[in-house]
Design a protein around this motif. Structure first.
Motif, mmCIF file in Angstrom:
data_model
loop_
_atom_site.group_PDB
_atom_site.id
_atom_site.type_symbol
_atom_site.label_atom_id
_atom_site.label_comp_id
_atom_site.label_asym_id
_atom_site.label_seq_id
_atom_site.Cartn_x
_atom_site.Cartn_y
_atom_site.Cartn_z
ATOM 1 N N ASP A 91 1.172 48.097 30.680
ATOM 2 C CA ASP A 91 1.175 47.779 29.255
ATOM 3 C C ASP A 91 1.849 48.889 28.439
ATOM 4 O OD1 ASP A 91 -0.138 45.428 29.798
ATOM 5 O OD2 ASP A 91 -2.141 46.249 29.375
ATOM 6 N N MET A 92 1.794 50.116 28.951
ATOM 7 C CA MET A 92 2.420 51.244 28.247
ATOM 8 C C MET A 92 3.924 51.325 28.494
ATOM 9 S SD MET A 92 -0.277 54.367 28.809
ATOM 10 C CE MET A 92 -1.864 54.424 27.964
ATOM 11 N N ASN A 93 4.460 50.390 29.334
ATOM 12 C CA ASN A 93 5.894 50.344 29.657
ATOM 13 C C ASN A 93 6.336 51.516 30.525
ATOM 14 O OD1 ASN A 93 6.474 47.932 28.261
ATOM 15 N ND2 ASN A 93 6.570 49.060 26.313
ATOM 16 N N ALA A 94 5.420 52.032 31.363
ATOM 17 C CA ALA A 94 5.834 53.049 32.328
ATOM 18 C C ALA A 94 6.781 52.411 33.349
ATOM 19 C CB ALA A 94 4.616 53.633 33.026
ATOM 20 N N ASP A 95 7.700 53.209 33.883
ATOM 21 C CA ASP A 95 8.696 52.678 34.803
ATOM 22 C C ASP A 95 8.141 52.501 36.209
ATOM 23 O OD1 ASP A 95 10.815 52.683 32.859
ATOM 24 O OD2 ASP A 95 10.838 54.858 33.058
ATOM 25 N N SER A 96 7.502 53.549 36.721
ATOM 26 C CA SER A 96 7.039 53.494 38.107
ATOM 27 C C SER A 96 5.774 54.321 38.247
ATOM 28 C CB SER A 96 8.126 54.000 39.061
ATOM 29 O OG SER A 96 8.539 55.299 38.704
ATOM 30 N N ALA A 97 5.101 54.141 39.395
ATOM 31 C CA ALA A 97 3.832 54.824 39.631
ATOM 32 C C ALA A 97 3.650 55.050 41.121
ATOM 33 C CB ALA A 97 2.672 54.012 39.063
ATOM 34 N N GLN A 98 2.765 55.992 41.447
ATOM 35 C CA GLN A 98 2.374 56.212 42.830
ATOM 36 C C GLN A 98 0.919 56.647 42.862
ATOM 37 O OE1 GLN A 98 5.174 59.766 43.370
ATOM 38 N NE2 GLN A 98 3.473 60.361 44.710
ATOM 39 N N GLY A 99 0.254 56.390 43.953
ATOM 40 C CA GLY A 99 -1.143 56.754 44.081
ATOM 41 C C GLY A 99 -1.813 55.985 45.199
ATOM 42 N N TYR A 100 -3.087 56.299 45.417
ATOM 43 C CA TYR A 100 -3.830 55.679 46.521
ATOM 44 C C TYR A 100 -4.023 54.184 46.319
ATOM 45 C CZ TYR A 100 -4.952 60.285 48.422
ATOM 46 O OH TYR A 100 -4.878 61.522 48.978
ATOM 47 N N LEU A 101 -3.892 53.684 45.103
ATOM 48 C CA LEU A 101 -4.021 52.239 44.893
ATOM 49 C C LEU A 101 -2.984 51.491 45.716
ATOM 50 C CD1 LEU A 101 -5.177 49.776 43.369
ATOM 51 C CD2 LEU A 101 -3.486 50.229 41.570
#
Length: 846
Positions: free
Chosen positions: A809-819
């Motif tokens: 919703d915040m319009n971040a481009d990409s992510a990484q993590g244990y999820l």
């Protein structure tokens, strides 16, 4: 900042604005007269010609009766020189208007010896003759300082001016014709500039004379000497000197103008020597400079007996030696950290440009104008002001140096107990937590019986540097001093005892563990003349309450150190020599693992939040050997840094990452990127960008698929080296990522100075994101800022679907993590890419 300080700063800014307003108003009233000559303001047409009589034998009648001798070009094309020869200038005027024009001819060379002007009608009949020049008698001061003639040009008529210039030295004499009004503007502008120049310089001389009587420093006398020599020189060149000295003095100065130039050069070099305190060092640079001063003195005396046309070229040659000598002197001081010399360095900028403009204008390399004519004067004015600022900065530095000696130990140059006490009192006034942490070199007093005091101080400084490096990684230790180029967290309490202050509220066990880790990375050996001293350390911790005073706080710290001698389980802790043996052994095994390819890279995927597809991964170092797989990788990296094998390790990681990129490409993942972390120590790798390029070529990997992540520690180590490296990597089309954004002190400056393509938000802002409005604002602001700067942004530490949705919703481009996935070995990661099972499960939950 205190409210009172802000008010004073506001007043200072208001005064600065007022000063600039006055300067701008004054500048607007000082017109540029050479733009408004009579041919530009009236229908008067001019025709130019000239002849150079190298024999100096032709008379007026000879020149008039031989028009074929003339060269019909503008006077700006005349090849002026210092050679003794006569210059005949012809200027034909034709007034095409129906009204008479009153004309003022201005000859802008107050140093010309003989200037004869013949005014003729259109039939070449002599109408009038004028004689100007500093060798002529019975002229007014105005005619000496501003050589000019006045005459009338009837309507629909023509006249000719024939000018004979006979001088020794500077022969270039620009000729400009004005109406009365424009000539008055010229005189007003010149007078204004002269008045400002002389007024500012005389006030500076008087002020520094007062300083000399108060401080008794010879540099102020040399500065005054420079000011006076500059007034003498510019007064002769521009003409206002006739109003400063008796007529006989000024005429002598005109005749021996090269002596004035040597005076300015002599005081320039003398000031450089004294200001930078080379007279205290007596080094080869000082000897070179004094030899040049002696040479200038001899040549200056010789110029009294040598014709100006010979002495002037010699002086210009000496000027090149002067610049070389001053550059050497200034560069050496800047390299050695002479912080207070900055204004003096800046003062050379206008001087270099102004001094270059004057001879270039005199020799015709630059066109004549009112600006170029006064460029050197304005340059000297700016230089004198900056030199005054440099002297003031020097006084400030001396005051700071006195304070420095009060807050630093004389032998080791480290902060002392006075600075520690000052910091303690400031923290107590703010009701902040203050825990004293003492670290002692064990048996230091015993070592002093076998080593000299200088060797002991060298040992303390060596350990202090290493300890400062360790503390710089831990943000809970407060800076004891923020006014220096460095930000020390350490104080030297003598006898091998160091002190730092922790401001974090935590239990004693956590602080003990942190300090134990710090000292475990300190040097365990120190070589003195072939002897390897075995070093051990003790720790003492003293927590201060609100009612504690400094002495009591410090005393409890020393008591904790005393307890550490007999036990490692009390507040005081001692280091264990076996840790050093283990570290050496572990470092050797790590180096062997690098060479035998026993290490591995694990990959944690990075997800495009728009389509939930894997777009890349971060490469994380692992040591699969069961003996070492439980070791924290961060400690392993620190061990590599301290033992000098970090660069070898980094190059292995880069090559392995490129191998895996090539394999991924073969498997169809042609746009999959891999990020590799770089540390500050990697900046010491020679030609790192070139080596990376060779690795890319070796494995046929597109540069765009390789990323480098940089953390703030790399920026603190070496700004210049890092800027160069980032530029080189960007030139190779390698994306450079600013990692852990938001956790450092100057991250916004990094965005300005470096060519980053991506930001990476630290996980500390993400773990509690749904329940922390402050972190939500920070993350959203970072995302918006990155997009506005055309940067992509990756969020790390995503562990829940709620955070995933929020970031989307915040319009971040990409992510990484244990999820999405933990770090996986390459084979497992390849299976993950093919199935993308985790992402499908994530999709099904939307």
């Amino acid at each position: 900042m205190e409210l009172r300080t802000l008010r004073y700063h506001a007043i200072a800014v208001a005064i600065l604005v007022l000063i600039f307003f006055i300067i701008s108003t004054l500048a607007s009233n000082l017109v540029v007269p050479t733009r408004y000559t009579i041919d530009k303001t009236a229908p008067v047409y001019l025709d130019y010609a000239y002849y150079i009589d190298e024999t100096k034998s032709l008379t007026f009648n000879d020149v008039i009766t031989q028009p074929q001798l003339l060269t019909h070009q503008k006077f700006s094309e005349i090849p002026w020189s210092f050679t003794q020869q006569n210059y005949w200038l012809f200027l034909d005027l034709e007034n095409k208007s129906f009204k008479k024009e009153n004309v003022v001819a201005h000859f802008d060379n107050p140093m010309v010896d003989h200037l004869t002007i013949f005014r003729l009608n259109k039939n070449n009949q002599l109408m009038d003759t004028y004689k100007l020049g500093d060798k002529e008698q019975a002229l007014t001061l105005f005619q000496y300082s501003v050589p000019h003639i006045r005459f009338s040009l009837e309507s629909k008529s023509s006249q000719r001016l024939v000018m004979k210039i006979n001088t020794i030295g500077i022969s270039k004499t620009p000729v400009n014709l004005y109406r009365d009004k424009e000539f008055i503007d010229l005189v007003r502008s010149q007078t204004g500039i002269w008045g400002i120049f002389v007024g500012v310089l005389l006030m500076a001389a008087l002020y520094n004379l007062v300083l000399y009587f108060g401080i008794k420093d010879r540099v102020y006398l040399i500065y005054i000497g420079y000011i006076i020599s500059a007034i003498i020189l510019m007064g002769a060149v521009l003409g206002f000197g006739f109003y400063l000295w008796p007529m006989e003095w000024q005429l002598f100065i005109h005749e021996k103008i090269v002596l004035g130039n040597y005076g300015v050069a002599f005081f320039t070099l003398s000031f450089c020597i004294m200001f930078l305190r080379y007279h205290k060092e007596k080094c080869w640079r000082y000897k070179m400079s004094t030899a040049l001063l002696k040479l200038m003195f001899v040549l200056a005396v010789s110029s009294l007996f040598i014709p100006e046309n010979i002495a002037a070229p010699i002086f210009f040659g000496v000027m090149s030696l002067l610049y070389i000598a001053c550059i050497i002197l200034i560069y050496n001081k800047l390299r050695s950290g002479f912080r207070w010399a900055k204004f003096y360095v800046f003062s050379w900028v206008p001087l270099i440009f102004g001094a270059a403009i004057q001879p270039m204008e005199l020799t015709g390399l630059l066109p004549y104008s009112f600006t170029t004519r006064h460029a050197f004067l304005m340059a000297i004015l700016c230089e004198v002001i900056l030199m005054a600022m440099a002297l003031a900065d020097r006084v400030r530095y001396q005051r700071e140096r006195a304070l420095y000696h009060a807050t630093h130990t004389q032998q080791t140059k480290l902060l002392n107990s006075a600075k520690l006490k000052q910091t303690f009192m400031e923290l107590q006034a703010k009701n902040r937590s203050t825990t004293l942490c003492l670290i002692k070199i064990r048996h230091f007093n015993s070592l002093n019986t076998i080593i000299t005091p200088s060797q002991g101080y060298a040992l303390i400084k060596h350990i202090a540097r290493e300890l400062e490096l360790e503390l710089s990684h831990e943000r809970e230790f407060i800076n004891l001093d923020t006014n220096l180029n460095t930000i020390p967290r350490l104080a030297d309490l003598n006898s091998g005892v160091f002190a730092c202050i922790s401001t974090k509220t935590q239990n004693q066990e956590m602080l003990e563990a942190l300090l134990t880790k710090v000292i475990s990375n300190l040097p365990k050996q120190y070589e003195i003349k072939g002897l390897n001293l075995q070093l051990n350390y003790s720790i003492g911790i003293s927590c201060a309450g609100k009612t504690n005073d400094f002495e009591y706080w410090l005393k409890r710290g020393y008591l904790a150190l005393k307890k550490a001698k007999s036990s490692v389980n009390q507040v005081g802790l001692s280091s264990n020599v076996n840790n050093q043996m283990m570290d050496v052994s572990l470092a050797a095994k790590l180096q062997k693992a690098i060479k035998t390819n026993q290490l591995a890279l694990y990959y944690q995927p990075q997800i495009n939040l728009l389509n939930n597809q894997v777009i890349g991964a971060e490469a994380l170092l692992r040591w699969p050997d069961p003996t070492f797989n439980n070791l924290p990788i961060e400690e392993l990296v620190i061990l590599a840094e301290h033992t000098g094998i970090i660069n070898e390790l980094t190059l292995w990681v880069i090559e392995q990452a490129c191998k895996d990129i090539a394999e991924l490409t073969k498997n169809g993942y042609i746009n999959h990127t891999i990020s590799v972390n770089l540390s500050a120590k990697n900046l010491t790798i020679n030609n790192l960008a070139e080596k990376v390029e060779n690795i890319l070529i070796k494995y046929q990997v597109p540069a765009r698929l390789l990323k480098f992540e940089l953390t703030e520690s790399a920026f603190v180590e070496s700004q210049d080296a890092l800027i160069k490296l980032v530029d080189e990597l960007s030139a190779l089309d390698i994306n450079v990522v600013l990692d852990d954004f938001g956790t450092g002190y100057a991250s916004l400056n990094y965005l300005v100075n470096y060519h980053f393509s991506e930001l990476k938000i630290d996980k500390s802002f993400v773990f509690d994101l749904p329940n922390n409005p402050t972190h939500q604002v920070i993350v959203q602001t970072a995302i918006d800022m990155a997009h506005n700067l055309n940067l992509s942004i990756t969020i790390e530490g995503v562990e829940t679907q709620e955070i995933h949705h929020l970031l989307k919703d915040m319009n971040a481009d990409s992510a990484q993590g244990y999820l999405y996935a933990k770090a996986l070995p390459y084979t497992d990661y390849l299976h993950f890419l093919k199935s993308q099972y985790s992402l499908k499960m994530l999709d099904s939950s939307f």
